[in-house]
Design an enzyme around this catalytic site. Structure first.
Site, PDB file in Angstrom:
ATOM      1  N   GLU A   1      80.314  75.239  -4.612  1.00 18.90           N
ATOM      2  CA  GLU A   1      80.625  74.948  -3.213  1.00 18.90           C
ATOM      3  C   GLU A   1      79.874  75.889  -2.266  1.00 18.90           C
ATOM      4  O   GLU A   1      79.408  75.475  -1.212  1.00 18.90           O
ATOM      5  CB  GLU A   1      82.130  75.042  -2.954  1.00 18.90           C
ATOM      6  CG  GLU A   1      82.932  73.915  -3.584  1.00 18.90           C
ATOM      7  CD  GLU A   1      82.580  72.549  -3.011  1.00 18.90           C
ATOM      8  OE1 GLU A   1      82.016  72.472  -1.912  1.00 18.90           O
ATOM      9  OE2 GLU A   1      82.856  71.538  -3.692  1.00 18.90           O
TER      10      GLU A   1
ATOM     11  N   TYR B   1      87.390  74.977   4.255  1.00 19.63           N
ATOM     12  CA  TYR B   1      86.845  73.903   3.429  1.00 19.63           C
ATOM     13  C   TYR B   1      86.710  74.341   1.962  1.00 19.63           C
ATOM     14  O   TYR B   1      87.185  73.661   1.049  1.00 19.63           O
ATOM     15  CB  TYR B   1      85.466  73.435   3.965  1.00 19.63           C
ATOM     16  CG  TYR B   1      84.743  72.698   2.888  1.00 19.63           C
ATOM     17  CD1 TYR B   1      85.119  71.392   2.581  1.00 19.63           C
ATOM     18  CD2 TYR B   1      83.782  73.321   2.092  1.00 19.63           C
ATOM     19  CE1 TYR B   1      84.542  70.721   1.520  1.00 19.63           C
ATOM     20  CE2 TYR B   1      83.199  72.662   1.041  1.00 19.63           C
ATOM     21  CZ  TYR B   1      83.573  71.360   0.749  1.00 19.63           C
ATOM     22  OH  TYR B   1      83.017  70.719  -0.312  1.00 19.63           O
TER      23      TYR B   1
ATOM     24  N   ASP C   1      84.410  68.399   5.385  1.00 20.38           N
ATOM     25  CA  ASP C   1      83.060  68.946   5.548  1.00 20.38           C
ATOM     26  C   ASP C   1      82.253  67.940   6.374  1.00 20.38           C
ATOM     27  O   ASP C   1      82.821  66.968   6.884  1.00 20.38           O
ATOM     28  CB  ASP C   1      82.409  69.232   4.175  1.00 20.38           C
ATOM     29  CG  ASP C   1      82.012  67.943   3.458  1.00 20.38           C
ATOM     30  OD1 ASP C   1      82.494  66.858   3.845  1.00 20.38           O
ATOM     31  OD2 ASP C   1      81.194  68.014   2.517  1.00 20.38           O
TER      32      ASP C   1
ATOM     33  N   CYS D   1      77.983  56.223   3.045  1.00 16.54           N
ATOM     34  CA  CYS D   1      78.229  56.315   4.491  1.00 16.54           C
ATOM     35  C   CYS D   1      77.321  57.420   5.049  1.00 16.54           C
ATOM     36  O   CYS D   1      77.775  58.413   5.601  1.00 16.54           O
ATOM     37  CB  CYS D   1      79.705  56.624   4.742  1.00 16.54           C
ATOM     38  SG  CYS D   1      80.180  56.381   6.454  1.00 16.54           S
TER      39      CYS D   1
ATOM     40  N   CYS E   1      77.031  49.738   4.428  1.00 16.57           N
ATOM     41  CA  CYS E   1      78.397  49.250   4.636  1.00 16.57           C
ATOM     42  C   CYS E   1      78.758  48.097   3.707  1.00 16.57           C
ATOM     43  O   CYS E   1      79.890  47.994   3.251  1.00 16.57           O
ATOM     44  CB  CYS E   1      78.583  48.831   6.088  1.00 16.57           C
ATOM     45  SG  CYS E   1      78.406  50.207   7.224  1.00 16.57           S
TER      46      CYS E   1
ATOM     47  N   CYS F   1      80.185  49.310   0.601  1.00 17.49           N
ATOM     48  CA  CYS F   1      81.164  50.384   0.748  1.00 17.49           C
ATOM     49  C   CYS F   1      82.535  49.976   0.192  1.00 17.49           C
ATOM     50  O   CYS F   1      83.059  48.919   0.546  1.00 17.49           O
ATOM     51  CB  CYS F   1      81.290  50.736   2.229  1.00 17.49           C
ATOM     52  SG  CYS F   1      82.566  51.951   2.531  1.00 17.49           S
TER      53      CYS F   1
ATOM     54  N   CYS G   1      87.726  50.100   7.469  1.00 17.73           N
ATOM     55  CA  CYS G   1      86.840  50.803   8.397  1.00 17.73           C
ATOM     56  C   CYS G   1      86.814  50.113   9.763  1.00 17.73           C
ATOM     57  O   CYS G   1      86.301  49.001   9.911  1.00 17.73           O
ATOM     58  CB  CYS G   1      85.434  50.871   7.810  1.00 17.73           C
ATOM     59  SG  CYS G   1      84.284  51.734   8.888  1.00 17.73           S
TER      60      CYS G   1
HETATM   61 FE1  SF4 Z   1      80.943  54.142   6.408  1.00 15.95          FE
HETATM   62 FE2  SF4 Z   1      82.642  52.324   7.320  1.00 15.95          FE
HETATM   63 FE3  SF4 Z   1      80.196  51.595   6.663  1.00 15.95          FE
HETATM   64 FE4  SF4 Z   1      81.956  52.349   4.783  1.00 15.95          FE
HETATM   65  S1  SF4 Z   1      82.063  50.550   6.093  1.00 15.95           S
HETATM   66  S2  SF4 Z   1      79.795  52.948   4.912  1.00 15.95           S
HETATM   67  S3  SF4 Z   1      83.085  53.927   5.837  1.00 15.95           S
HETATM   68  S4  SF4 Z   1      80.759  52.962   8.298  1.00 15.95           S
END
Ligand code: SF4
Length: 413
Positions: free
Chosen positions: A58, A142, A160, A214, A221, A224, A230
């Site tokens: 870390e 953190y 972070d 992200c 997205c 994701c 989101c």
């Molecule tokens: Fe990031 Fe939202 Fe896109 Fe997922 S859907 S990559 S959390 S902006």
């Protein structure tokens, strides 16, 4: 007491929190990168060794890319596999291994903290985020959360840079993400979200999502695992954030977490509307004259003089070619004279400014300093007796130079 944040920006539905944890962890199990500290944290039965490995990784990962860290981490763990081994190392050895990784005070503080654990805590790492932060120098909120959750299974969140980006997008937080008010809200959110049975994996998953999916500029997205949770993605697709049951939308302009009214949602940016940061201060501009002094060594190979920097401040304790910070807008002739005077005080013998050969300029960007090194060289015929009252110094061959505790900037020089 400050007003509670608008519910639109929170995770207040337990069913949604559960679903988000499940989706994120399933993705992490499938897609996580194989990293040496993860393997060790997952397989090492000794809690102190786990804590130490995560701590080292870390600290190295602060402001530094994973790909760069792997090599340094492996060398470090080979040389100092335990806290006890690190506590016995010299600062010089630590700086030599750290050379090139940047932000050198990190290595120094890691070693100081290891000594403290051995001498004051009977060699046992603190086991909670609160104690880690309180007792270990250089361990902030953190790092403490990361060590406690990954090594000891404490259900505590982490925030972070990657987590800031993901959470701001998940909840359309467009106020300045470096402001204390927003950072506090994000910590609350991370602590609500963290999975109670797999906190270390959950935290790593959230950071991994920010690092690989992200990402700042072109987030993926469609791939994701949490896109259904989101708000930024929803807003990009449908032009507005999804409705939240029983919650009124934020009032125009007075929500502390929405983008400021003067910088509303920009549809050309999509999800990258979030996060937003106040403009950074421009870096300080510095010029430094540096001189590569060369002589023929006893075996005929060229040798170069390096001197040690003071033990505090920028690049503390590292070695460099004799250098002198310069005032801005100095004429070249004047720069040369000042450098010659500096070298003269050092070597106790006259140095002619004209004898300094200008080689070129090297630019190096530190986090907050735009540094230009004006590089000269000087070949010395006879022997030189360096003043022992000044900083420590030594002659090194090119190979020895590269193995010494020197910064990347000096390697460029
Ligand atoms: Fe990031 Fe939202 Fe896109 Fe997922 S859907 S990559 S959390 S902006």
């Amino acid at each position: 007491a400050p007003a509670p944040p608008p519910a639109r920006h929170l995770f207040s539905d337990p069913a949604e929190v559960e679903a988000l944890r499940r989706n994120l962890l399933a993705w992490y199990d499938r897609c996580k990168r194989d990293l040496p500290w993860r393997t060790l944290a997952a397989t090492e039965p000794d809690a102190d060794r786990r804590g130490y490995a995560v701590w080292v990784s870390e600290i190295m990962l602060q402001q530094t890319q994973v790909a760069t860290v792997i090599h340094y981490y492996n060398r470090w763990m080979q040389k100092w596999p335990t806290l006890q081994a690190l506590a016995q190392a010299s600062l010089e050895e630590v700086n030599e291994l750290w050379a090139g990784l940047g932000y050198y005070s990190r290595g120094k503080r890691l070693q100081e903290a290891a000594r403290k654990v051995v001498s004051e805590l009977a060699g046992r790492m603190p086991r909670t985020a609160e104690d880690l932060q309180k007792l270990l120098p250089g361990v902030g909120r953190y790092t403490a959360g990361a060590i406690a959750s990954i090594s000891y299974g404490q259900a505590t969140g982490v925030v972070d840079g990657n987590v800031i980006r993901v959470l701001c997008r998940l909840r359309c937080i467009g106020a300045d993400s470096s402001s204390p008010a927003v950072i506090d809200r994000l910590w609350d959110m991370a602590n609500v979200l963290v999975d109670r049975s797999r906190p270390g994996d959950f935290n790593q998953a959230l950071m991994e999502l920010g690092a690989t999916v992200c990402v700042p500029k072109s987030p993926l997205c469609r791939e994701c695992p949490v896109k259904q949770h989101c708000q930024a993605w929803h807003r990009k697709l449908f032009g507005k954030a999804p409705p939240v049951p029983d919650v009124e939308d934020c009032g125009a302009g007075d929500c502390p977490l929405c983008p400021p009214a003067t910088e509303p949602w920009d549809s050309s940016l999509g999800v990258t509307n979030f996060p937003r940061k106040a403009a950074k201060k421009p870096p300080r501009v510095m010029r430094t004259a540096t001189c590569v002094l060369e002589r023929r060594g006893c075996h005929g190979a060229p040798e170069y003089l390096i001197v040690q920097r003071p033990s505090s401040g920028l690049l503390a304790g590292l070695w460099e070619f004799p250098s002198l910070p310069l005032a801005q807008d100095l004429q070249e002739e004047k720069e040369r004279e000042e450098l010659a005077d500096h070298l003269q005080a050092w070597m106790g013998q006259p140095v002619a400014a004209k004898g300094l050969q200008f080689i070129g300029e090297v630019i190096h960007i530190f986090s907050h300093i735009h540094q230009t090194y004006v590089v000269y060289s000087l070949y010395l015929d006879g022997d030189v007796t360096l003043d022992p009252a000044l900083s420590p110094s030594r002659w090194v061959t090119e190979d020895e130079f590269h193995a010494s505790a020197v910064s990347t900037a000096m390697k460029k020089v």
